[in-house]
Design an enzyme around this catalytic site. Sequence first.
Site, short mmCIF file in Angstrom:
data_model
loop_
_atom_site.label_atom_id
_atom_site.label_comp_id
_atom_site.label_asym_id
_atom_site.label_seq_id
_atom_site.Cartn_x
_atom_site.Cartn_y
_atom_site.Cartn_z
N PHE A 27 57.25 13.71 -1.99
CA PHE A 27 57.77 14.74 -2.81
C PHE A 27 58.18 13.98 -4.20
CE2 PHE A 27 61.14 16.91 -5.10
CZ PHE A 27 60.57 18.35 -5.00
N ASP A 121 58.86 5.46 -6.76
CA ASP A 121 59.65 6.62 -6.92
C ASP A 121 60.90 6.24 -6.07
OD1 ASP A 121 61.06 9.05 -7.28
OD2 ASP A 121 59.13 10.16 -7.04
N LYS A 150 69.11 10.98 -11.52
CA LYS A 150 70.08 11.47 -10.79
C LYS A 150 71.21 10.58 -10.34
CE LYS A 150 67.05 14.83 -8.80
NZ LYS A 150 66.53 15.34 -7.62
#
Length: 158
Positions: A27, A121, A150
């Site tokens: 994802f 990632d 984040k």
Amino acid sequence: MQAVEAALKLARRATGRHAIVSFLGGFHGRTMGALSLTASKAAYHAGFGPLLPGVHHAPFGHVQDLDWFEAVLFDKVVPADEIAAVIVELQDEGGYVVPQDGFLAGLREICDRHGIVLIADKVQSGAGRTGRMWAFEHWGVEPDILLSAKGIASGMPR
């Protein structure tokens, strides 16, 4: 997510190549490029096609999965010299999927051999969440591009 989009643009510009490889189960986000890389749930793609062309999804996590690159992808689908980047994460949607020892090192070797950019990632599995600052450090593998967001700011607004 903007970090993924920027990494795709950087890899394509740096290599002059167009194709991208991500992994089944991964994802990467819901922006158009990131969504194209995402292969964790078909429902995420529903209603948004066609997605970014030139994205290929590889099997993830086992050393023998690396054979797919030469035997299938480079031989039957797209030549290695058209692959700009491989993007990989410790898959974490619904629980972490930790790759077998040797998988990431083997992936690094494939990328080096063919001039492919390796993108890590680490939006979900970075910032110390795995006991090291970046999850790749557990295997001694260094990516060409590392994505962070984040958690690095602990949710603080700009």
